[in-house]
Design a protein around this motif. Sequence first.
Motif, PDB file in Angstrom:
ATOM      1  N   PRO A   1      32.547  -6.517   5.460  1.00 48.39           N
ATOM      2  CA  PRO A   1      31.375  -5.864   4.868  1.00 48.39           C
ATOM      3  C   PRO A   1      30.526  -6.838   4.058  1.00 48.39           C
ATOM      4  O   PRO A   1      31.039  -7.712   3.355  1.00 48.39           O
ATOM      5  CB  PRO A   1      31.994  -4.807   3.934  1.00 48.39           C
ATOM      6  N   ARG A   2      29.199  -6.659   4.204  1.00 45.81           N
ATOM      7  CA  ARG A   2      28.205  -7.393   3.422  1.00 45.81           C
ATOM      8  C   ARG A   2      27.063  -6.435   3.093  1.00 45.81           C
ATOM      9  O   ARG A   2      26.971  -5.365   3.662  1.00 45.81           O
ATOM     10  CB  ARG A   2      27.595  -8.537   4.265  1.00 45.81           C
ATOM     11  N   PHE A   3      26.163  -6.884   2.214  1.00 44.00           N
ATOM     12  CA  PHE A   3      25.042  -6.020   1.843  1.00 44.00           C
ATOM     13  C   PHE A   3      23.790  -6.268   2.682  1.00 44.00           C
ATOM     14  O   PHE A   3      22.863  -5.480   2.635  1.00 44.00           O
ATOM     15  CB  PHE A   3      24.750  -6.143   0.344  1.00 44.00           C
TER      16      PHE A   3
ATOM     17  N   ALA B   1      23.091 -17.615   9.134  1.00 45.78           N
ATOM     18  CA  ALA B   1      24.085 -18.675   8.954  1.00 45.78           C
ATOM     19  C   ALA B   1      24.437 -18.675   7.470  1.00 45.78           C
ATOM     20  O   ALA B   1      23.821 -17.951   6.686  1.00 45.78           O
ATOM     21  CB  ALA B   1      23.499 -20.018   9.361  1.00 45.78           C
ATOM     22  N   GLU B   2      25.399 -19.474   7.088  1.00 43.64           N
ATOM     23  CA  GLU B   2      25.755 -19.588   5.665  1.00 43.64           C
ATOM     24  C   GLU B   2      24.504 -19.949   4.856  1.00 43.64           C
ATOM     25  O   GLU B   2      23.875 -20.986   5.121  1.00 43.64           O
ATOM     26  CB  GLU B   2      26.827 -20.678   5.517  1.00 43.64           C
ATOM     27  N   GLY B   3      24.127 -19.086   3.951  1.00 51.60           N
ATOM     28  CA  GLY B   3      22.975 -19.376   3.087  1.00 51.60           C
ATOM     29  C   GLY B   3      21.614 -19.183   3.747  1.00 51.60           C
ATOM     30  O   GLY B   3      20.589 -19.453   3.123  1.00 51.60           O
TER      31      GLY B   3
ATOM     32  N   ALA C   1      25.718 -10.626  -5.506  1.00 55.41           N
ATOM     33  CA  ALA C   1      24.779 -11.189  -6.488  1.00 55.41           C
ATOM     34  C   ALA C   1      23.425 -11.438  -5.825  1.00 55.41           C
ATOM     35  O   ALA C   1      22.374 -11.270  -6.453  1.00 55.41           O
ATOM     36  CB  ALA C   1      25.328 -12.503  -7.047  1.00 55.41           C
ATOM     37  N   ASN C   2      23.463 -11.811  -4.538  1.00 51.85           N
ATOM     38  CA  ASN C   2      22.202 -12.092  -3.849  1.00 51.85           C
ATOM     39  C   ASN C   2      21.375 -10.830  -3.652  1.00 51.85           C
ATOM     40  O   ASN C   2      20.158 -10.841  -3.822  1.00 51.85           O
ATOM     41  CB  ASN C   2      22.470 -12.788  -2.512  1.00 51.85           C
ATOM     42  N   ILE C   3      22.036  -9.717  -3.328  1.00 46.14           N
ATOM     43  CA  ILE C   3      21.237  -8.489  -3.172  1.00 46.14           C
ATOM     44  C   ILE C   3      20.828  -7.957  -4.553  1.00 46.14           C
ATOM     45  O   ILE C   3      19.755  -7.369  -4.701  1.00 46.14           O
ATOM     46  CB  ILE C   3      21.929  -7.408  -2.297  1.00 46.14           C
TER      47      ILE C   3
ATOM     48  N   GLY D   1      31.449  -9.308  -2.843  1.00 48.87           N
ATOM     49  CA  GLY D   1      31.088 -10.448  -1.990  1.00 48.87           C
ATOM     50  C   GLY D   1      31.422 -10.164  -0.526  1.00 48.87           C
ATOM     51  O   GLY D   1      31.999  -9.110  -0.190  1.00 48.87           O
ATOM     52  N   THR D   2      31.082 -11.097   0.361  1.00 48.77           N
ATOM     53  CA  THR D   2      31.346 -10.952   1.802  1.00 48.77           C
ATOM     54  C   THR D   2      32.837 -10.697   2.048  1.00 48.77           C
ATOM     55  O   THR D   2      33.689 -11.428   1.537  1.00 48.77           O
ATOM     56  CB  THR D   2      30.921 -12.243   2.543  1.00 48.77           C
ATOM     57  N   GLY D   3      33.116  -9.662   2.831  1.00 46.95           N
ATOM     58  CA  GLY D   3      34.506  -9.336   3.154  1.00 46.95           C
ATOM     59  C   GLY D   3      35.189  -8.485   2.095  1.00 46.95           C
ATOM     60  O   GLY D   3      36.360  -8.151   2.228  1.00 46.95           O
TER      61      GLY D   3
HETATM   62  C1  MLT Z   1      25.478 -14.817   1.299  1.00 49.42           C
HETATM   63  O1  MLT Z   1      25.587 -14.788   2.491  1.00 49.42           O
HETATM   64  O2  MLT Z   1      25.028 -13.879   0.619  1.00 49.42           O
HETATM   65  C2  MLT Z   1      25.924 -16.064   0.642  1.00 49.42           C
HETATM   66  O3  MLT Z   1      26.010 -17.068   1.592  1.00 49.42           O
HETATM   67  C3  MLT Z   1      27.196 -15.939  -0.089  1.00 49.42           C
HETATM   68  C4  MLT Z   1      28.311 -15.441   0.790  1.00 49.42           C
HETATM   69  O4  MLT Z   1      28.422 -14.249   0.949  1.00 49.42           O
HETATM   70  O5  MLT Z   1      29.108 -16.241   1.275  1.00 49.42           O
END
Ligand code: MLT
Length: 208
Positions: free
Chosen positions: A62-64, A69-71, A112-114, A28-30
């Motif tokens: 880190p994120r994918f 913005a949020e969501g 999960a989103n990616i 997940g994020t971070g």
């Molecule tokens: C996202 O940005 O993928 C979703 O908002 C979930 C999150 O990482 O907080």
Amino acid sequence: MTTKTEFVHRFEPAPTGKAGATLLLLHGTGGNENDLLPVGRAVAPDAALLSPRGRVLENGMPRFFRRLAEGVFDQEDLVARTHELADFVADAAKRHGFDPAHVVAVGFSNGANIAASMMLLRPEVLAGAVLLRPMVPFEPKTPPDLRGRRALVAAGKADPIVRPEQSERLAVILREAGADVTLHWSPGGHMLDRADLAAAAAWWRDFA
Ligand code: MLT
């Protein structure tokens, strides 16, 4: 010609040494590549584990893929990063010697989103996915062919980030594309609880 994109990652071969499934662990994020290794091992004790670190930084986290913005996702970046990650998995299969036909994603939140995006854009890469607190990454213009693929959508009834309709809609999108989808509700929020892990382990036993 494609350019190979390197991800910082961990790879743990299957403990038995036998060729089998590989879990693609997506934090997940971070988070980072170490976060989901214990989850992966608990869910699928016999699987190999491939755990990359997301290449996008949001205030150092880190994120994918990027979000506005949020969501609210940067859709162009999401598509590009989904292909980049899918290509990394194919390349990692050659490098680490695992079977690319038996890769199952286990992603949490941003991961999960990616993973959901990869099911929709590059369905050949994943035999299945455990989606822990996912959202709808986008509405596919043309549904992919997900027949023979399986997914677990693990949602939290009290999740302040993911509305219940999002989890339900994602399950419908995957089902309409032909996937066999289990929707699991936990009473909790965005964080995972024991019931989520038990549901994931049970789903895996059925899958493997
Ligand atoms: C996202 O940005 O993928 C979703 O908002 C979930 C999150 O990482 O907080």
